[in-house]
Motif scaffolding. Structure first.
Motif, short mmCIF file in Angstrom:
data_model
loop_
_atom_site.label_atom_id
_atom_site.label_comp_id
_atom_site.label_asym_id
_atom_site.label_seq_id
_atom_site.Cartn_x
_atom_site.Cartn_y
_atom_site.Cartn_z
N SER A 67 64.86 43.22 42.73
CA SER A 67 65.29 44.35 41.91
C SER A 67 66.07 45.52 42.62
O SER A 67 66.43 46.35 42.12
N GLU A 68 66.06 45.35 44.21
CA GLU A 68 66.78 46.29 44.75
C GLU A 68 68.26 45.89 45.09
O GLU A 68 68.88 46.75 45.74
N LYS A 91 73.01 39.77 43.42
CA LYS A 91 72.14 38.65 42.67
C LYS A 91 72.87 37.29 42.47
O LYS A 91 72.36 36.05 42.69
N GLU A 151 69.66 41.83 31.06
CA GLU A 151 68.92 42.59 31.54
C GLU A 151 68.68 43.80 30.93
O GLU A 151 67.64 44.37 30.67
N PRO A 210 62.94 39.78 39.38
CA PRO A 210 63.09 40.94 39.85
C PRO A 210 61.94 41.48 40.86
O PRO A 210 62.28 42.12 41.76
N GLN A 211 60.69 41.12 40.48
CA GLN A 211 59.38 41.52 41.14
C GLN A 211 59.26 40.80 42.57
O GLN A 211 58.46 41.18 43.32
#
Length: 488
Positions: free
Chosen positions: A134-135, A141, A333, A86-87
């Protein structure tokens, strides 16, 4: 794949499975949750190692001990659950493990972003390659995962529930891509619970049940009813169960709720004993709105009233105290503690329910609660102590539902509750929704499947770009009416 056997603690996931797939065909594998479909494909992709059996590609025996070896052999797997960091940005995730560099070892960011954009343009995606993972939404995704697998130019592409979080238009686009890959000589192994997709694109269908391949036939020689009966070993009801309850007084009132630019001025009422549907395309703001009500994201404006009284929901703990629960769209998640046991996942949101003398947890109460919901929801597991990560996707979903049933919340937000769940389990969840409503519980149902929304909702609110675009009664609900508002 010849005589493949794979065991986990207490479970024989695959029992002497043999699967033959012809080059340049679309070969579907169908089966209930827990049948072993994903496990079989993870053996093919080197994620798992089988206890016995062998794999042959183009007639030659191969050893696939990890994902890299699978990729070197021309095998690419699109997992049922997204596997991204995610980062990191979309581009960074896209090139994870094979970053492109210029001379001197300098990372070629521009070249990688242009490569990602080219693939996205070919697929009709509008996702920004520079965005952090993450956005973006769960559906986006999944779209990135699909693009990443296709970009590797693999000869064998395994798609495990690739459309589980896509809209109908996005699904059609993906099916067109699958057909195009077939014309290019690619071999597709396609796993889906959506049988209409299976029959739309497949050349061959293999039915898997209880870790074994039950039957393999050309798709043209099978019917939907035959496939379902082979999947579950019995005749299955596939329609939506009739609900004979009448919604009561307003239990939840949302007034002009906003969340930065993601949700803008949304108002609605939820009645006791009602299923209120939330419809909209990917990016419409449905999940973002639900997260705001559940306290998982900060509300910038608006008021939430429960039983007519204003409440402040600053976090998920406050939401649970206010008797609101949420079944999130990404169980991996945000829904489960994957390394914890089933029983711990079920009781985690209501520890008071298993305590004695105020503070001490009571093991018997914990086990009894877990056994109750395992039986009620037909969760396939050898033990209450089985870790959640070792369950199939559908059984993981049932554990999350069990968690909120044990918490006894009055309002339950269900975001894509049947995503990745087989037809038999879907009907069981529909019946469970009706049981909850009959008990006076209230449901907010978010689904990308219009037949599901229409079949299960008393009313439906349609959203577009974070705004509420309209409301339809049961009598007014049609796919055309919903889509007309969803795209306006």
């Amino acid at each position: 794949m010849l005589g493949i056997t794979k065991e986990f603690p207490g479970v024989k996931a695959l029992n002497n499975v043999t699967l033959r797939v012809k080059k340049g065909t679309i070969h579907a594998i169908v089966g209930e949750n827990g049948a072993g479909k994903s496990t079989l494909m993870k053996v093919l992709n080197g994620v798992y190692q089988a206890e016995s059996g062998e794999i042959l590609i183009a007639g030659k025996k191969v050893s696939i001990t990890d994902i890299n070896k699978a990729q070197n052999l021309g095998i690419s797997l699109i997992f049922q659950e997204t596997n991204m960091i995610p980062q990191l940005s979309v581009t960074e995730n896209f090139f994870l493990g094979h970053v492109k560099c210029k001379k001197g070892g300098v990372v070629d960011w521009q070249g990688m972003q242009e490569a990602v954009k080219k693939v996205f343009d070919e697929l009709g995606y509008t996702i920004n390659p520079r965005c952090l993972v993450s956005e973006i939404s769960a559906a986006e995704k999944q779209m990135v995962e699909i693009a990443r697998a296709i970009s590797k130019n693999a000869d064998i592409i395994v798609m495990d529930e690739p459309t589980s979080s896509l809209t109908s238009d996005e699904t059609e686009r993906l099916l067109d891509i699958v057909r195009k890959l077939k014309t290019q000589g690619k071999t597709i192994i396609y796993i889906s619970h959506k049988l209409e997709e299976i029959f739309a694109i497949s050349d061959m269908i293999s039915v898997q049940r209880d870790g074994e391949i039950i039957d393999t036939k050309p798709a043209s020689e099978m019917t939907t009813e035959e496939v379902i009966e082979k999947m579950v070993g019995r005749s299955v009801q596939t329609e939506y169960p009739v609900r004979n309850t009448t919604p009561g007084e307003v239990i939840l009132k949302v007034e002009s709720v906003s969340r930065k630019k993601l949700v803008q001025d949304v108002s609605l009422e939820l009645h006791k004993g009602e299923v209120l549907g939330l419809a909209g395309l990917v990016g419409a703001g449905r999940t973002e709105f639900a997260e705001t009500i559940f306290g998982a994201a900060k509300m910038t404006e608006g008021t939430i009233l429960i039983h007519g009284k204003a409440v402040k929901i600053r976090n998920t703990k406050a939401a649970t105290r206010a008797s609101i629960g949420m079944l999130t769209e990404d169980r991996k998640e945000t829904g489960l503690a994957l390394k914890a046991s089933i029983k711990h996942n079920i009781v985690i949101s209501n520890l008071k329910g298993i305590c004695s003398a105020g503070f001490w947890t009571n093991s018997k109460k914990e086990n009894d609660a877990a056994k109750k919901y395992i039986g009620q929801l037909k969760i396939q597991t050898p033990s209450v102590n089985q870790t959640a990560v070792n369950l199939s996707g559908g059984n993981q979903q049932k554990v999350i539902i069990a968690k909120w049933l044990f918490s006894d919340v009055d309002i339950l937000i269900m975001d894509e509750p049947t995503r990745g769940i087989d037809v038999g389990a879907k009907y069981e969840i529909y019946c469970l929704i009706n049981e909850l409503v009959a008990q006076g519980k209230s449901i907010i149902l978010i689904s990308s499947e219009l037949p599901e929304l229409i079949g299960m909702s008393d009313r439906v609110i349609i959203m577009h770009e974070g705004r509420q675009k309209g409301e339809l009664s049961k009598a007014e609900m049609t796919p055309e009416a919903i889509m007309r508002l969803a795209v306006s």
